[in-house]
Design a protein around this motif. Structure first.
Motif, PDB file in Angstrom:
ATOM      1  N   GLY A 298       2.431  -5.391   6.998  1.00 30.98           N
ATOM      2  CA  GLY A 298       2.493  -4.589   7.915  1.00 30.98           C
ATOM      3  C   GLY A 298       3.132  -5.011   9.116  1.00 30.98           C
ATOM      4  O   GLY A 298       3.287  -4.562  10.276  1.00 30.98           O
TER       5      GLY A 298
ATOM      6  N   MET B  24      -4.131   6.347  -0.270  1.00 34.10           N
ATOM      7  CA  MET B  24      -4.311   5.331   0.797  1.00 34.10           C
ATOM      8  C   MET B  24      -5.705   4.816   1.004  1.00 34.10           C
ATOM      9  O   MET B  24      -6.072   3.548   1.286  1.00 34.10           O
ATOM     10  CB  MET B  24      -4.079   6.183   2.276  1.00 34.10           C
ATOM     11  CG  MET B  24      -2.377   6.467   2.381  1.00 34.10           C
ATOM     12  SD  MET B  24      -1.495   5.115   2.357  1.00 34.10           S
ATOM     13  CE  MET B  24      -0.618   4.869   1.090  1.00 34.10           C
ATOM     14  N   ASP B  25      -6.702   5.982   1.060  1.00 29.86           N
ATOM     15  CA  ASP B  25      -8.070   5.470   0.938  1.00 29.86           C
ATOM     16  C   ASP B  25      -9.031   6.665   0.393  1.00 29.86           C
ATOM     17  O   ASP B  25      -8.717   7.764   0.589  1.00 29.86           O
ATOM     18  CB  ASP B  25      -8.527   5.120   2.440  1.00 29.86           C
ATOM     19  CG  ASP B  25      -8.550   6.409   3.167  1.00 29.86           C
ATOM     20  OD1 ASP B  25      -9.174   7.232   3.358  1.00 29.86           O
ATOM     21  OD2 ASP B  25      -7.498   6.304   4.124  1.00 29.86           O
TER      22      ASP B  25
ATOM     23  N   ASN C  79      -3.832  -7.793   6.590  1.00 37.32           N
ATOM     24  CA  ASN C  79      -2.711  -7.223   5.498  1.00 37.32           C
ATOM     25  C   ASN C  79      -1.322  -7.822   6.167  1.00 37.32           C
ATOM     26  O   ASN C  79      -0.725  -7.031   6.996  1.00 37.32           O
ATOM     27  CB  ASN C  79      -2.629  -5.886   5.385  1.00 37.32           C
ATOM     28  CG  ASN C  79      -1.945  -5.524   4.196  1.00 37.32           C
ATOM     29  OD1 ASN C  79      -1.071  -6.166   3.596  1.00 37.32           O
ATOM     30  ND2 ASN C  79      -1.862  -4.181   3.976  1.00 37.32           N
TER      31      ASN C  79
ATOM     32  N   LEU D 129      -1.359   6.431   9.495  1.00 35.59           N
ATOM     33  CA  LEU D 129      -1.094   5.460   8.835  1.00 35.59           C
ATOM     34  C   LEU D 129      -0.984   4.143   9.507  1.00 35.59           C
ATOM     35  O   LEU D 129      -0.655   4.123  10.375  1.00 35.59           O
ATOM     36  CB  LEU D 129       0.154   5.647   7.762  1.00 35.59           C
ATOM     37  CG  LEU D 129       0.225   6.721   6.960  1.00 35.59           C
ATOM     38  CD1 LEU D 129       1.441   6.558   6.104  1.00 35.59           C
ATOM     39  CD2 LEU D 129      -1.072   6.626   6.027  1.00 35.59           C
ATOM     40  N   THR D 130      -1.473   2.869   8.932  1.00 34.68           N
ATOM     41  CA  THR D 130      -1.061   1.759   9.527  1.00 34.68           C
ATOM     42  C   THR D 130       0.341   1.377   9.236  1.00 34.68           C
ATOM     43  O   THR D 130       0.995   1.826   8.326  1.00 34.68           O
ATOM     44  CB  THR D 130      -2.016   0.725   8.858  1.00 34.68           C
ATOM     45  OG1 THR D 130      -1.978   0.413   7.379  1.00 34.68           O
ATOM     46  CG2 THR D 130      -3.577   1.026   9.109  1.00 34.68           C
TER      47      THR D 130
ATOM     48  N   GLY E 220       4.626  -0.186   3.319  1.00 34.58           N
ATOM     49  CA  GLY E 220       4.185  -0.277   1.731  1.00 34.58           C
ATOM     50  C   GLY E 220       4.742   0.639   0.881  1.00 34.58           C
ATOM     51  O   GLY E 220       5.201   0.526  -0.264  1.00 34.58           O
ATOM     52  N   GLN E 221       5.139   1.787   1.562  1.00 34.54           N
ATOM     53  CA  GLN E 221       6.067   2.928   0.746  1.00 34.54           C
ATOM     54  C   GLN E 221       7.241   2.530   0.476  1.00 34.54           C
ATOM     55  O   GLN E 221       7.844   2.557  -0.497  1.00 34.54           O
ATOM     56  CB  GLN E 221       6.150   4.192   1.702  1.00 34.54           C
ATOM     57  CG  GLN E 221       4.862   4.634   1.964  1.00 34.54           C
ATOM     58  CD  GLN E 221       4.872   5.732   2.951  1.00 34.54           C
ATOM     59  OE1 GLN E 221       5.471   6.734   3.023  1.00 34.54           O
ATOM     60  NE2 GLN E 221       4.247   5.468   4.243  1.00 34.54           N
TER      61      GLN E 221
ATOM     62  N   GLU F  12       0.731   0.611   5.772  1.00 34.82           N
ATOM     63  CA  GLU F  12       0.743   1.579   4.560  1.00 34.82           C
ATOM     64  C   GLU F  12       2.079   2.431   4.978  1.00 34.82           C
ATOM     65  O   GLU F  12       2.746   2.874   3.855  1.00 34.82           O
ATOM     66  CB  GLU F  12      -0.154   2.817   5.099  1.00 34.82           C
ATOM     67  CG  GLU F  12      -1.851   2.219   4.797  1.00 34.82           C
ATOM     68  CD  GLU F  12      -2.752   2.879   5.420  1.00 34.82           C
ATOM     69  OE1 GLU F  12      -3.892   3.077   4.766  1.00 34.82           O
ATOM     70  OE2 GLU F  12      -2.856   3.467   6.311  1.00 34.82           O
TER      71      GLU F  12
ATOM     72  N   ARG G  61      -1.378  -6.221   0.600  1.00 36.18           N
ATOM     73  CA  ARG G  61      -1.929  -5.012  -0.078  1.00 36.18           C
ATOM     74  C   ARG G  61      -0.952  -4.131  -0.210  1.00 36.18           C
ATOM     75  O   ARG G  61      -0.582  -3.596   0.944  1.00 36.18           O
ATOM     76  CB  ARG G  61      -3.454  -4.704   0.535  1.00 36.18           C
ATOM     77  CG  ARG G  61      -3.924  -3.734  -0.337  1.00 36.18           C
ATOM     78  CD  ARG G  61      -5.653  -3.621   0.094  1.00 36.18           C
ATOM     79  NE  ARG G  61      -5.578  -2.939   1.502  1.00 36.18           N
ATOM     80  CZ  ARG G  61      -5.829  -3.325   2.653  1.00 36.18           C
ATOM     81  NH1 ARG G  61      -5.968  -4.586   2.560  1.00 36.18           N
ATOM     82  NH2 ARG G  61      -5.709  -2.926   3.850  1.00 36.18           N
TER      83      ARG G  61
ATOM     84  N   PRO H 187       0.386  -0.357  -1.665  1.00 34.92           N
ATOM     85  CA  PRO H 187      -0.279   1.061  -1.837  1.00 34.92           C
ATOM     86  C   PRO H 187      -0.556   1.331  -3.426  1.00 34.92           C
ATOM     87  O   PRO H 187       0.136   0.657  -4.125  1.00 34.92           O
ATOM     88  CB  PRO H 187       1.011   2.062  -1.255  1.00 34.92           C
ATOM     89  CG  PRO H 187       1.739   1.622  -0.521  1.00 34.92           C
ATOM     90  CD  PRO H 187       1.606   0.054  -1.060  1.00 34.92           C
TER      91      PRO H 187
END
Length: 373
Positions: free
Chosen positions: A18, A95-96, A15, A140-141, A147-148, A144, A74, A76
């Motif tokens: 990140g 997230m998952d 991804n 979080l990665t 992504g915010q 992620e 990818r 969120p």
């Protein structure tokens, strides 16, 4: 009898959302590509908001084909979008599975602040924080975390705001320094001119006081630092911020002084939640003034925001003013945070998200409560 061929599982794609500049350079080096590709990808993803490699027209068709096979961008998945009467917006982002985190945008005159999360839940058990009561699932990665910001920028631009976010604060769910590498990688992308181009003074990491990580951070970063202090002595802080039992105030102050040494015009922001009858006495203010003497400081007094099940109450406005006056007379720059987004539980200390608690903390708390009834 003919056997059915077994399909090999497709390898997980990287991804690229990140990765900071150095991460992207390393990714492209493995593909045999030149380092300048990192700048191109940063601009496409973060400045232009493009997630489809086919649309990245200054990349060769061959490279775009390779990226399609090995990488992705990818973002969120939004669960809901809440809007406060004061303009604050809170998003719940999945997230998952059933895990989700909360991200809050706070508009003010001349600035817009995004409060991002760094963990699903929080492993530190600060007694006045609703996030801490939810337990902890995972870190979080970097994708992620970034992504915010990516998501919030696009959502706000769709509302007609050209440059809606001027500041980012790691003050959402989780302890950022417990998720050290992904948080620092995300922060580097935030200040990169080819990504979001934020000033290092406008990206703030807030920590409860993980001393070893503070020393590590000083070696690789100079973003702004805020510390959740909340008490002027070890006995009280042990109760409110349990990590203090491992890293007492003396050690924390030494690490903070080290972080800002040789950084002209830098200071530490000390966050201090105002709890009625707990940490808000005049004597506490005088102790705090002595504690911070000689340290370039800003004290941010935070009215406590209640949540279900808490026994704490917010200090009265009069008590907060008295506390602030003592600090101001001692020469400490002191502000009282204006509560924003309280009607959507978006205020400081209220973020809870949806957390599958791996620590079983909530279960133990419920069992303890039943045993006392």
């Amino acid at each position: 009898m003919r056997s059915t061929p077994v399909k090999e599982p497709r390898e997980a794609r990287t991804n690229l959302l990140g990765l900071d500049r150095e991460g992207l350079k390393g990714f492209f080096a493995e593909m045999g590509e030149k380092p300048f590709r990192a700048s191109q990808l940063l601009k496409w993803i973060h400045q232009r908001g493009v997630t489809d490699f086919a649309q990245m027209t200054d990349l060769s068709k061959a490279l775009r084909t390779k990226l399609e096979a090995t990488a992705e961008v990818r973002i969120p998945e939004p669960v809901f979008d809440q809007r406060s009467a004061d303009g604050t917006r809170k998003w719940l982002l999945r997230m998952d599975g059933s895990n989700a985190i909360e991200t809050v945008y706070i508009p003010e005159t001349g600035r817009g602040t995004l409060c991002v999360s760094s963990q699903v839940g929080c492993a530190l058990e600060c007694t006045f924080c609703s996030t801490a009561q939810q337990g902890f699932n995972r870190n979080l990665t970097s994708a992620e975390i970034l992504g915010q910001l990516w998501f919030a920028v696009r959502e706000l631009q769709a509302s007609g705001l050209e440059r809606p976010i001027t500041n980012v604060v790691f003050m959402g769910m989780g302890e950022p320094l417990s998720n050290f590498a992904p948080v620092l990688m995300a922060s580097r992308a935030m200040v990169d001119d080819d990504a979001y181009g934020l000033s290092k003074r406008r990206v703030t990491l807030s920590t409860s006081g993980l001393v070893p990580q503070l020393y590590r951070m000083a070696e690789i970063s100079d973003i702004a630092l805020a510390v959740s202090l909340h008490a002027p002595n070890d006995a009280l802080r042990d109760e409110l911020v349990p990590i203090n039992r491992k890293h007492p105030i003396k050690d924390l102050l030494a690490a903070c002084k080290h972080y800002i040494q040789d950084k002209p015009h830098r200071s530490i922001t000390w966050e201090y939640v105002m709890l009625d009858g707990v940490n808000d006495h005049d004597e506490h203010a005088r102790q705090l003034a002595v504690l911070l003497k000689g340290i370039p400081s800003k004290v941010n007094l935070i009215p406590f925001n209640p949540f279900p099940g808490t026994d704490y109450r917010c200090s009265s406005p009069e008590r907060i003013r008295s506390f602030a006056t003592i600090l101001l007379k001692a020469g400490l720059t002191t502000t009282t945070r204006k509560t924003r987004g309280q009607d959507i539980d978006g205020a400081c200390g209220q973020l809870v998200g949806r957390v599958e608690d791996r620590t079983r903390r909530r279960l133990r708390r419920e069992q303890a409560a039943e045993a006392t009834q």
